[in-house]
Structures are given as structure tokens and as C-alpha cells.
Design a protein around this motif. Sequence first.
Motif, PDB file in Angstrom:
ATOM      1  N   PHE A   8       0.858  -1.178   0.000  1.00 54.35           N
ATOM      2  CA  PHE A   8       0.000   0.000   0.000  1.00 54.35           C
ATOM      3  C   PHE A   8       0.894   1.227   0.000  1.00 54.35           C
ATOM      4  O   PHE A   8       1.865   1.302   0.761  1.00 54.35           O
ATOM      5  CB  PHE A   8      -0.913   0.009   1.231  1.00 54.35           C
ATOM      6  N   ASP A  12      -2.721   5.031  -2.760  1.00 55.83           N
ATOM      7  CA  ASP A  12      -3.896   4.276  -2.322  1.00 55.83           C
ATOM      8  C   ASP A  12      -4.819   5.097  -1.434  1.00 55.83           C
ATOM      9  O   ASP A  12      -5.937   4.668  -1.133  1.00 55.83           O
ATOM     10  CB  ASP A  12      -3.464   3.004  -1.590  1.00 55.83           C
ATOM     11  N   HIS A 134      -6.008   3.003   4.597  1.00 55.87           N
ATOM     12  CA  HIS A 134      -6.291   3.289   3.188  1.00 55.87           C
ATOM     13  C   HIS A 134      -7.725   2.932   2.812  1.00 55.87           C
ATOM     14  O   HIS A 134      -8.191   3.282   1.726  1.00 55.87           O
ATOM     15  CB  HIS A 134      -5.345   2.510   2.282  1.00 55.87           C
ATOM     16  N   LYS A 136      -8.864   0.068   1.952  1.00 52.93           N
ATOM     17  CA  LYS A 136      -8.796  -0.775   0.761  1.00 52.93           C
ATOM     18  C   LYS A 136      -8.379  -2.179   1.161  1.00 52.93           C
ATOM     19  O   LYS A 136      -7.707  -2.387   2.176  1.00 52.93           O
ATOM     20  CB  LYS A 136      -7.817  -0.198  -0.266  1.00 52.93           C
ATOM     21  N   ILE A 148      -8.004  -4.819  -6.226  1.00 60.97           N
ATOM     22  CA  ILE A 148      -8.147  -3.782  -5.210  1.00 60.97           C
ATOM     23  C   ILE A 148      -9.633  -3.520  -4.972  1.00 60.97           C
ATOM     24  O   ILE A 148     -10.357  -3.152  -5.899  1.00 60.97           O
ATOM     25  CB  ILE A 148      -7.452  -2.475  -5.634  1.00 60.97           C
TER      26      ILE A 148
END
Length: 204
Positions: A8, A12, A134, A136, A148
Motif C-alpha cells: 500500500f 492508495d 487506506h 482498501k 483492489i
Amino acid sequence: QSLPPITFMDKDFKGINPINRDDPMVVSIIIANFMVSKVLIDQGNSTNILYWRTFQRLEVSIDTDHRHTSPLLGFEGERVETKGYVDLMTTFDQGQLCRSFTIRYLLIDADTSYFALIDNKTLNELGAIVSTSHLKMKFPTLTREIVIIKADQKQARQCYAEILKLAPYPPTREPAKLHPAAPEGTQVMSMDEGSSIRALTVYQ
């Protein structure tokens, strides 16, 4: 098992509202050919959960249901009724990149703002790494490409407000449209506007 490197970086953070960076990881996934939103990625949970009112709208044969009648304790110590287990094909995707496999869900009959919970065992099977800062989640495909999955902060804040009963969110009905990440053939799940399960976003 060898996994490709997953990292990451600063890029991101793009698309994340920094004011609400502590939001939970709430995403959309495909369950039994339906795109289901308000799915919580719960790294502290050891059981995949599908809520009963969501399951009833998936048009799944009861033959795939496995009995389980022992009650569970909820977050506040209340007894929560279980309806059994069900094995359903589930897809985590980012457009053309995806992973699909069968997940066993425990069916729970409870009032909640989420439609499903994904546990840490499933994340391990995906080879997924979740970055809460993030917002994610990344995991490899079988061809070692990196998928992702970005959290939906709007849905996360709606779920949070509903849980705390801070503000009412009226039922919403979006016009039928193709979900940008949904493969061809994904169906629409229409919801009754009077249902207590609100803003379930599934597309045709």
C-alpha cells in the motif's frame, strides 16, 4: 503457499475522505449472482454471516440450507436466533479481475444495518490484506494479478448512523442500471420501500 507481493502506497489514499478515515471496511460483493452492498469486512470475526432478510431475497433453494438452531449472543449480550448454514458462491471483484468460491454463511435473524459479514478465514483464503488507513483490501487472482477493493464510505457512515440511531435514513430506490463491477448476468434484487433493510443496492 506463495503469494505475490502486496503493498500500500500514498496513491492508495486517493478517493478516501480523510475526515472519516476510521470508517469500517464496508464493500459490495456478489452472493449467489446478486450484487449485495453493505457487507462488513470483519477481521475480528471467525464466522461468515448472512442476515436472514437478505437471504430471503436471494432466491436460493432451501435445499442448500443446513440446520443450526443454537442461539448466539449479540454485541449487547442479547440472544440472536440462528436459522442454519448455507453454502453460496461468492465473488469479490474489481471489474474484470475477480475471485469466486463457495462460502459457508451462518444465517442470523437479527435487526442490523449490514446485509452480510465476511470473516478472517475467508480473507485468509483470498490471500487478502486489508489496510484500514487506506480503506482498501487487496488480494491476488489465480493468475497473480492484484485486485483492489475500495470501501464505500457513504454506506459505512449510513450503517454507523443506523446502528447508533443518530439519524434516520429513508429507504432509497435507485433506477435499474448495470453495476460497474458486475459481470454480465448479475440480477437485480428489488426491495420493498417499507422494509427495515434499507438501501440494499443490487443491480441488474
